[in-house]
Design a protein around this motif. Structure first.
Motif, PDB file in Angstrom:
ATOM      1  N   ILE A  72       0.759  -1.004   0.110  1.00  0.00           N
ATOM      2  CA  ILE A  72       0.047   0.000  -0.079  1.00  0.00           C
ATOM      3  C   ILE A  72       0.776   1.235  -0.110  1.00  0.00           C
ATOM      4  CG2 ILE A  72      -0.386   0.276   2.478  1.00  0.00           C
ATOM      5  CD1 ILE A  72      -2.714   0.778  -0.257  1.00  0.00           C
ATOM      6  N   ALA A  73       2.053   1.086   0.832  1.00  0.00           N
ATOM      7  CA  ALA A  73       3.026   2.411   0.648  1.00  0.00           C
ATOM      8  C   ALA A  73       3.393   2.551  -0.844  1.00  0.00           C
ATOM      9  CB  ALA A  73       4.160   2.112   1.570  1.00  0.00           C
ATOM     10  N   THR A  74       3.696   1.269  -1.632  1.00  0.00           N
ATOM     11  CA  THR A  74       4.203   1.643  -2.964  1.00  0.00           C
ATOM     12  C   THR A  74       2.993   2.023  -3.910  1.00  0.00           C
ATOM     13  OG1 THR A  74       5.682  -0.400  -2.455  1.00  0.00           O
ATOM     14  CG2 THR A  74       5.224   0.314  -4.686  1.00  0.00           C
ATOM     15  N   LEU A  75       1.713   1.740  -3.717  1.00  0.00           N
ATOM     16  CA  LEU A  75       0.764   2.003  -4.452  1.00  0.00           C
ATOM     17  C   LEU A  75       0.534   3.764  -4.346  1.00  0.00           C
ATOM     18  CD1 LEU A  75      -1.999   1.422  -6.209  1.00  0.00           C
ATOM     19  CD2 LEU A  75      -3.099   1.501  -3.836  1.00  0.00           C
ATOM     20  N   ARG A  76       0.656   4.142  -3.218  1.00  0.00           N
ATOM     21  CA  ARG A  76       0.683   5.583  -2.939  1.00  0.00           C
ATOM     22  C   ARG A  76       1.621   6.300  -3.676  1.00  0.00           C
ATOM     23  NH1 ARG A  76       0.628   7.764   2.790  1.00  0.00           N
ATOM     24  NH2 ARG A  76      -0.094   9.512   1.878  1.00  0.00           N
ATOM     25  N   GLN A  77       2.714   5.733  -4.126  1.00  0.00           N
ATOM     26  CA  GLN A  77       3.722   6.493  -4.772  1.00  0.00           C
ATOM     27  C   GLN A  77       3.388   6.584  -6.358  1.00  0.00           C
ATOM     28  OE1 GLN A  77       6.001   8.178  -3.018  1.00  0.00           O
ATOM     29  NE2 GLN A  77       4.610   7.145  -1.387  1.00  0.00           N
ATOM     30  N   HIS A  78       2.296   5.713  -6.984  1.00  0.00           N
ATOM     31  CA  HIS A  78       2.099   5.706  -8.271  1.00  0.00           C
ATOM     32  C   HIS A  78       1.308   7.142  -8.546  1.00  0.00           C
ATOM     33  CE1 HIS A  78       0.211   4.770 -11.806  1.00  0.00           C
ATOM     34  NE2 HIS A  78       0.966   3.394 -12.063  1.00  0.00           N
ATOM     35  N   ALA A  79       1.498   7.497  -9.628  1.00  0.00           N
ATOM     36  CA  ALA A  79       1.147   8.936 -10.159  1.00  0.00           C
ATOM     37  C   ALA A  79      -0.424   8.805  -9.994  1.00  0.00           C
ATOM     38  CB  ALA A  79       1.511   9.291 -11.557  1.00  0.00           C
ATOM     39  N   ILE A  80      -0.960   7.795 -10.261  1.00  0.00           N
ATOM     40  CA  ILE A  80      -2.448   7.837 -10.197  1.00  0.00           C
ATOM     41  C   ILE A  80      -3.152   7.868  -8.830  1.00  0.00           C
ATOM     42  CG2 ILE A  80      -4.608   6.698 -10.863  1.00  0.00           C
ATOM     43  CD1 ILE A  80      -3.181   5.614 -13.293  1.00  0.00           C
ATOM     44  N   PHE A  81      -2.528   7.400  -7.914  1.00  0.00           N
ATOM     45  CA  PHE A  81      -3.038   7.437  -6.548  1.00  0.00           C
ATOM     46  C   PHE A  81      -2.253   8.306  -5.433  1.00  0.00           C
ATOM     47  CE2 PHE A  81      -3.672   3.148  -8.410  1.00  0.00           C
ATOM     48  CZ  PHE A  81      -5.012   3.059  -8.472  1.00  0.00           C
ATOM     49  N   SER A  82      -1.146   9.113  -6.131  1.00  0.00           N
ATOM     50  CA  SER A  82      -0.541   9.831  -5.175  1.00  0.00           C
ATOM     51  C   SER A  82      -1.356  10.915  -4.407  1.00  0.00           C
ATOM     52  CB  SER A  82       0.609  10.464  -5.836  1.00  0.00           C
ATOM     53  OG  SER A  82       0.446  11.338  -6.780  1.00  0.00           O
ATOM     54  N   GLU A  83      -0.953  11.706  -3.494  1.00  0.00           N
ATOM     55  CA  GLU A  83      -1.657  12.769  -2.849  1.00  0.00           C
ATOM     56  C   GLU A  83      -1.634  13.878  -3.758  1.00  0.00           C
ATOM     57  OE1 GLU A  83      -0.388  13.428   0.882  1.00  0.00           O
ATOM     58  OE2 GLU A  83      -1.152  11.374   1.610  1.00  0.00           O
ATOM     59  N   SER A  84      -0.825  14.046  -4.706  1.00  0.00           N
ATOM     60  CA  SER A  84      -0.882  15.343  -5.727  1.00  0.00           C
ATOM     61  C   SER A  84      -2.067  15.190  -6.635  1.00  0.00           C
ATOM     62  CB  SER A  84       0.382  15.368  -6.583  1.00  0.00           C
ATOM     63  OG  SER A  84       0.502  14.201  -7.477  1.00  0.00           O
ATOM     64  N   ARG A  85      -2.676  13.960  -6.750  1.00  0.00           N
ATOM     65  CA  ARG A  85      -4.038  14.033  -7.481  1.00  0.00           C
ATOM     66  C   ARG A  85      -5.083  14.996  -6.653  1.00  0.00           C
ATOM     67  NH1 ARG A  85      -2.539  14.045 -11.458  1.00  0.00           N
ATOM     68  NH2 ARG A  85      -0.371  13.830 -10.614  1.00  0.00           N
ATOM     69  N   PHE A  86      -5.130  15.076  -5.251  1.00  0.00           N
ATOM     70  CA  PHE A  86      -6.074  16.010  -4.635  1.00  0.00           C
ATOM     71  C   PHE A  86      -5.795  17.226  -5.410  1.00  0.00           C
ATOM     72  CE2 PHE A  86      -5.403  12.882  -1.080  1.00  0.00           C
ATOM     73  CZ  PHE A  86      -6.658  12.480  -1.251  1.00  0.00           C
ATOM     74  N   GLU A  87      -4.638  17.820  -5.342  1.00  0.00           N
ATOM     75  CA  GLU A  87      -4.510  19.117  -6.195  1.00  0.00           C
ATOM     76  C   GLU A  87      -4.845  19.215  -7.558  1.00  0.00           C
ATOM     77  OE1 GLU A  87      -0.910  22.121  -7.677  1.00  0.00           O
ATOM     78  OE2 GLU A  87      -0.381  20.582  -6.317  1.00  0.00           O
ATOM     79  N   THR A  88      -4.618  18.012  -8.244  1.00  0.00           N
ATOM     80  CA  THR A  88      -5.212  18.010  -9.622  1.00  0.00           C
ATOM     81  C   THR A  88      -6.852  18.006  -9.589  1.00  0.00           C
ATOM     82  OG1 THR A  88      -3.257  16.629 -10.192  1.00  0.00           O
ATOM     83  CG2 THR A  88      -5.228  16.578 -11.870  1.00  0.00           C
ATOM     84  N   ALA A  89      -7.334  17.542  -8.856  1.00  0.00           N
ATOM     85  CA  ALA A  89      -8.895  17.331  -8.796  1.00  0.00           C
ATOM     86  C   ALA A  89      -9.376  18.661  -8.551  1.00  0.00           C
ATOM     87  CB  ALA A  89      -9.566  16.446  -7.617  1.00  0.00           C
ATOM     88  N   GLY A  90      -8.681  19.628  -7.629  1.00  0.00           N
ATOM     89  CA  GLY A  90      -9.098  20.800  -7.097  1.00  0.00           C
ATOM     90  C   GLY A  90      -8.884  21.710  -8.242  1.00  0.00           C
ATOM     91  N   ARG A  91      -7.858  21.608  -8.904  1.00  0.00           N
ATOM     92  CA  ARG A  91      -7.418  22.396 -10.383  1.00  0.00           C
ATOM     93  C   ARG A  91      -8.687  22.224 -11.326  1.00  0.00           C
ATOM     94  NH1 ARG A  91      -2.786  25.318 -10.442  1.00  0.00           N
ATOM     95  NH2 ARG A  91      -3.059  25.475 -12.789  1.00  0.00           N
ATOM     96  N   LEU A  92      -9.131  21.161 -11.479  1.00  0.00           N
ATOM     97  CA  LEU A  92      -9.960  20.780 -12.532  1.00  0.00           C
ATOM     98  C   LEU A  92     -11.306  21.132 -12.145  1.00  0.00           C
ATOM     99  CD1 LEU A  92      -9.015  16.961 -13.437  1.00  0.00           C
ATOM    100  CD2 LEU A  92      -8.941  19.058 -14.864  1.00  0.00           C
ATOM    101  N   TYR A  93     -11.545  21.203 -10.685  1.00  0.00           N
ATOM    102  CA  TYR A  93     -13.039  21.825 -10.236  1.00  0.00           C
ATOM    103  C   TYR A  93     -13.185  23.106 -10.304  1.00  0.00           C
ATOM    104  CZ  TYR A  93     -14.151  17.194  -7.962  1.00  0.00           C
ATOM    105  OH  TYR A  93     -14.444  15.812  -7.572  1.00  0.00           O
ATOM    106  N   LEU A  94     -12.040  23.763 -10.306  1.00  0.00           N
ATOM    107  CA  LEU A  94     -11.821  25.338 -10.573  1.00  0.00           C
ATOM    108  C   LEU A  94     -11.644  25.789 -12.018  1.00  0.00           C
ATOM    109  CD1 LEU A  94      -9.715  26.198  -7.420  1.00  0.00           C
ATOM    110  CD2 LEU A  94     -11.992  26.547  -7.613  1.00  0.00           C
ATOM    111  N   GLY A  95     -11.651  24.780 -12.929  1.00  0.00           N
ATOM    112  CA  GLY A  95     -11.517  25.073 -14.268  1.00  0.00           C
ATOM    113  C   GLY A  95     -10.340  25.483 -14.835  1.00  0.00           C
ATOM    114  N   LEU A  96      -9.389  25.200 -14.139  1.00  0.00           N
ATOM    115  CA  LEU A  96      -7.640  25.436 -14.146  1.00  0.00           C
ATOM    116  C   LEU A  96      -7.177  24.132 -14.919  1.00  0.00           C
ATOM    117  CD1 LEU A  96      -7.008  27.261 -11.093  1.00  0.00           C
ATOM    118  CD2 LEU A  96      -7.356  28.322 -13.100  1.00  0.00           C
ATOM    119  N   PRO A  97      -6.320  24.343 -15.743  1.00  0.00           N
ATOM    120  CA  PRO A  97      -5.597  23.003 -16.119  1.00  0.00           C
ATOM    121  C   PRO A  97      -4.597  22.443 -14.964  1.00  0.00           C
ATOM    122  CG  PRO A  97      -4.543  24.777 -17.094  1.00  0.00           C
ATOM    123  CD  PRO A  97      -5.633  25.222 -16.315  1.00  0.00           C
ATOM    124  N   PRO A  98      -4.481  21.201 -15.130  1.00  0.00           N
ATOM    125  CA  PRO A  98      -3.535  20.655 -13.945  1.00  0.00           C
ATOM    126  C   PRO A  98      -2.246  20.885 -14.321  1.00  0.00           C
ATOM    127  CG  PRO A  98      -4.727  18.739 -15.136  1.00  0.00           C
ATOM    128  CD  PRO A  98      -5.109  20.341 -15.821  1.00  0.00           C
TER     129      PRO A  98
END
Length: 106
Positions: A72-98
């Motif tokens: 599970i620690a390894t999975l969290r390092q994968h780009a699709i599941f990393s915590e940076s996706r929270f920022e990506t989602a937020g940017r998309l919700y605000l109409g900004l490009p990731p």
């Protein structure tokens, strides 16, 4: 359970759109990003709690918990599941490009 339910529901919504012949919207992509990152983070926290409860015995390779924790620690390092996706989602919700556009929305 809540993270899993959100992920299953979010995937289902996108799947229904695709089956109906529609493209997955940016909102749906943001929902998927958020649900995936949340599921990975929640899973990590759950396994981490069990690992802490296990104490020292959980760190040895003969203990299956050690492998689960490492996985599970390894999975969290994968780009699709990393915590940076929270920022990506937020940017998309605000109409900004990731920041890592277009890879983040594929």
């Amino acid at each position: 359970g809540a993270a899993r339910a959100l992920l299953v529901e979010t995937i289902g919504d996108s799947w229904e759109a695709v089956v109906a012949g529609h493209a997955v919207t940016m909102r749906q992509r943001a929902d998927l990003q958020l649900a995936q990152a949340n599921a990975a983070a929640s899973s990590f926290r759950a396994v981490e709690l069990v690992m802490r409860a296990a104490g020292t015995s959980g760190i040895f390779p003969r203990n299956a918990l050690e492998r689960h924790f490492r996985d599970i620690a390894t999975l969290r390092q994968h780009a699709i599941f990393s915590e940076s996706r929270f920022e990506t989602a937020g940017r998309l919700y605000l109409g900004l490009p990731p920041e890592d556009y277009p890879a983040a929305i594929l």
